[in-house]
Design a protein around this motif. Structure first.
Motif, PDB file in Angstrom:
ATOM      1  N   VAL A  20      -1.887   2.851   8.655  1.00  0.00           N
ATOM      2  CA  VAL A  20      -2.857   2.797   7.559  1.00  0.00           C
ATOM      3  C   VAL A  20      -2.208   2.185   6.320  1.00  0.00           C
ATOM      4  CG1 VAL A  20      -4.212   4.181   5.939  1.00  0.00           C
ATOM      5  CG2 VAL A  20      -4.295   4.687   8.395  1.00  0.00           C
ATOM      6  N   ALA A  21      -0.982   2.593   6.032  1.00  0.00           N
ATOM      7  CA  ALA A  21      -0.280   2.058   4.858  1.00  0.00           C
ATOM      8  C   ALA A  21      -0.042   0.558   4.989  1.00  0.00           C
ATOM      9  CB  ALA A  21       1.047   2.793   4.667  1.00  0.00           C
ATOM     10  N   SER A  22       0.250   0.110   6.199  1.00  0.00           N
ATOM     11  CA  SER A  22       0.488  -1.327   6.381  1.00  0.00           C
ATOM     12  C   SER A  22      -0.792  -2.127   6.134  1.00  0.00           C
ATOM     13  CB  SER A  22       1.051  -1.609   7.778  1.00  0.00           C
ATOM     14  OG  SER A  22       0.063  -1.467   8.782  1.00  0.00           O
ATOM     15  N   TYR A  23      -1.917  -1.617   6.617  1.00  0.00           N
ATOM     16  CA  TYR A  23      -3.190  -2.317   6.395  1.00  0.00           C
ATOM     17  C   TYR A  23      -3.616  -2.252   4.930  1.00  0.00           C
ATOM     18  CZ  TYR A  23      -4.159  -3.169  11.343  1.00  0.00           C
ATOM     19  OH  TYR A  23      -4.098  -3.647  12.635  1.00  0.00           O
ATOM     20  N   ASP A  24      -3.180  -1.227   4.213  1.00  0.00           N
ATOM     21  CA  ASP A  24      -3.578  -1.067   2.821  1.00  0.00           C
ATOM     22  C   ASP A  24      -2.610  -1.738   1.841  1.00  0.00           C
ATOM     23  OD1 ASP A  24      -5.869   0.317   3.436  1.00  0.00           O
ATOM     24  OD2 ASP A  24      -4.985   2.296   3.157  1.00  0.00           O
ATOM     25  N   HIS A  25      -1.690  -2.541   2.351  1.00  0.00           N
ATOM     26  CA  HIS A  25      -0.755  -3.239   1.466  1.00  0.00           C
ATOM     27  C   HIS A  25      -1.540  -4.084   0.464  1.00  0.00           C
ATOM     28  CE1 HIS A  25       2.329  -6.037   0.063  1.00  0.00           C
ATOM     29  NE2 HIS A  25       3.218  -5.176   0.497  1.00  0.00           N
ATOM     30  N   PRO A  26      -1.180  -4.046  -0.811  1.00  0.00           N
ATOM     31  CA  PRO A  26      -1.983  -4.740  -1.824  1.00  0.00           C
ATOM     32  C   PRO A  26      -2.047  -6.249  -1.657  1.00  0.00           C
ATOM     33  CG  PRO A  26       0.066  -3.859  -2.746  1.00  0.00           C
ATOM     34  CD  PRO A  26      -0.090  -3.256  -1.396  1.00  0.00           C
ATOM     35  N   ALA A  27      -1.129  -6.847  -0.912  1.00  0.00           N
ATOM     36  CA  ALA A  27      -1.164  -8.296  -0.718  1.00  0.00           C
ATOM     37  C   ALA A  27      -2.254  -8.720   0.261  1.00  0.00           C
ATOM     38  CB  ALA A  27       0.189  -8.798  -0.232  1.00  0.00           C
ATOM     39  N   ARG A  28      -2.763  -7.772   1.020  1.00  0.00           N
ATOM     40  CA  ARG A  28      -3.794  -8.117   2.004  1.00  0.00           C
ATOM     41  C   ARG A  28      -5.159  -8.208   1.331  1.00  0.00           C
ATOM     42  NH1 ARG A  28      -2.647  -5.999   7.957  1.00  0.00           N
ATOM     43  NH2 ARG A  28      -0.394  -5.740   7.899  1.00  0.00           N
ATOM     44  N   HIS A  31      -7.219  -9.010   6.124  1.00  0.00           N
ATOM     45  CA  HIS A  31      -6.622  -8.250   7.232  1.00  0.00           C
ATOM     46  C   HIS A  31      -6.133  -6.892   6.731  1.00  0.00           C
ATOM     47  CE1 HIS A  31      -6.539 -12.444   8.620  1.00  0.00           C
ATOM     48  NE2 HIS A  31      -6.734 -11.910   9.811  1.00  0.00           N
ATOM     49  N   ASP A  32      -7.087  -6.097   6.256  1.00  0.00           N
ATOM     50  CA  ASP A  32      -6.778  -4.846   5.578  1.00  0.00           C
ATOM     51  C   ASP A  32      -7.459  -3.674   6.278  1.00  0.00           C
ATOM     52  OD1 ASP A  32      -9.438  -5.318   4.989  1.00  0.00           O
ATOM     53  OD2 ASP A  32      -9.167  -5.424   2.812  1.00  0.00           O
ATOM     54  N   GLY A  33      -7.484  -2.529   5.602  1.00  0.00           N
ATOM     55  CA  GLY A  33      -8.082  -1.354   6.204  1.00  0.00           C
ATOM     56  C   GLY A  33      -9.559  -1.520   6.493  1.00  0.00           C
ATOM     57  N   ARG A  34     -10.257  -2.264   5.652  1.00  0.00           N
ATOM     58  CA  ARG A  34     -11.682  -2.503   5.917  1.00  0.00           C
ATOM     59  C   ARG A  34     -11.861  -3.258   7.229  1.00  0.00           C
ATOM     60  NH1 ARG A  34     -15.974  -5.816   2.028  1.00  0.00           N
ATOM     61  NH2 ARG A  34     -17.872  -5.223   3.172  1.00  0.00           N
ATOM     62  N   HIS A  35     -11.018  -4.276   7.443  1.00  0.00           N
ATOM     63  CA  HIS A  35     -11.089  -5.038   8.691  1.00  0.00           C
ATOM     64  C   HIS A  35     -10.802  -4.137   9.884  1.00  0.00           C
ATOM     65  CE1 HIS A  35     -10.471  -7.974  11.806  1.00  0.00           C
ATOM     66  NE2 HIS A  35      -9.176  -7.701  11.884  1.00  0.00           N
TER      67      HIS A  35
END
Length: 199
Positions: A20-28, A31-35
Motif C-alpha cells: 500500500v505504501a509503495s502505491y501511495d508514493h507521492p511521485a505516482r 499507477h497508485d492506490g486508486r489504480h
C-alpha cells in the motif's frame, strides 16, 4: 477504498502495508492506490460474471504488478522480483511462480487465449481504457504527469505509439465478458485520445 482490507493474505498484513505504501508514493500519479483499487474491483467484477481463474494468484499478481513503478525500464521485472522474494514463506511455490509469471505478463498484456489467469489480470489492468469519459480524461492527465520530465513532443510520440499498438491488437480484452462489456468503449476512448495527440 481501504486497500489493506482487500489484501488477500490477512496473516501477512505487514507485507500488505508495504505494498500500500509503495502505491501511495507521492511521485505516482496514475499507477497508485486508486489504480490498484480499480484493478481489484474489476477482478471481482470478472469473477462475478463467471470468468474462471485462480483468485489467489490473480489477486496477488494484481497487488504486485505495479508494486515498483518509477516510469523507468524493467519496472515489471523489479515488481516480479519483489513478489519472488516476499511470497515463498506465505503461499505455495506454485502460486509464487504463477504470480511472478503474471506480473511479467503485464508488460505487454498479450496472454494466450487459454491463459485464464493472464486474461483476467490483463483485462482488469486495462479496464481503465473503458472508463467513462471523465475518468478516462483523468487517467490520460495522470499518465502525462508521471512522465513530466519528458518534453511534450517526445511524450506525444511515445504515447501515440502505445495507443496504435493497442488498437492493432485483434481485441483489447481477452475474456468474453470484458470483450462484450468494455471493448467498444475502450476502442472509442483510445481512438479519441490518439486523434487528440495527432499534430
Amino acid at each position: 477504498m481501504d486497500l489493506l482490507l482487500a489484501w488477500p493474505l490477512p496473516g501477512a498484513r505487514p507485507l500488505g502495508a508495504q505494498l500500500v505504501a509503495s502505491y501511495d508514493h507521492p511521485a505516482r500519479r496514475y499507477h497508485d492506490g486508486r489504480h490498484l483499487g480499480e484493478v481489484l474491483e474489476r477482478i471481482h467484477e470478472l469473477s462475478a460474471h463467471g470468468v474462471e481463474f485462480d483468485r489467489m494468484a490473480v489477486l496477488l499478481a494484481a497487488w504486485f504488478h505495479d508494486s515498483v513503478y518509477d516510469a523507468q525500464p524493467d519496472a515489471e521485472k523489479r515488481s516480479a522480483a519483489w513478489a519472488a522474494e516476499a511470497l515463498p514463506t506465505l503461499v505455495d511455490q506454485a502460486v509464487v511462480d504463477e504470480v511472478v509469471r503474471l506480473v511479467l505478463m503485464t508488460e505487454h498484456h498479450r496472454p494466450a487465449d487459454d491463459d485464464g489467469n493472464g486474461c483476467a489480470l490483463s483485462d482488469a489492468d486495462l479496464a481503465i481504457l473503458a472508463a467513462p469519459a471523465e475518468r478516462y480524461a483523468e487517467y490520460v492527465a495522470s499518465v502525462r504527469e508521471e512522465y513530466a520530465q519528458m518534453p511534450d513532443d517526445l511524450f506525444a510520440a511515445g504515447r501515440a505509439e502505445v495507443l496504435r499498438d493497442l488498437l492493432a491488437k485483434p481485441h483489447l480484452f481477452h475474456t468474453a465478458y470484458a470483450q462484450d462489456a468494455w471493448e467498444d468503449t475502450a476502442r472509442a476512448n483510445v481512438r479519441r485520445e490518439l486523434d487528440e495527440l495527432a499534430p
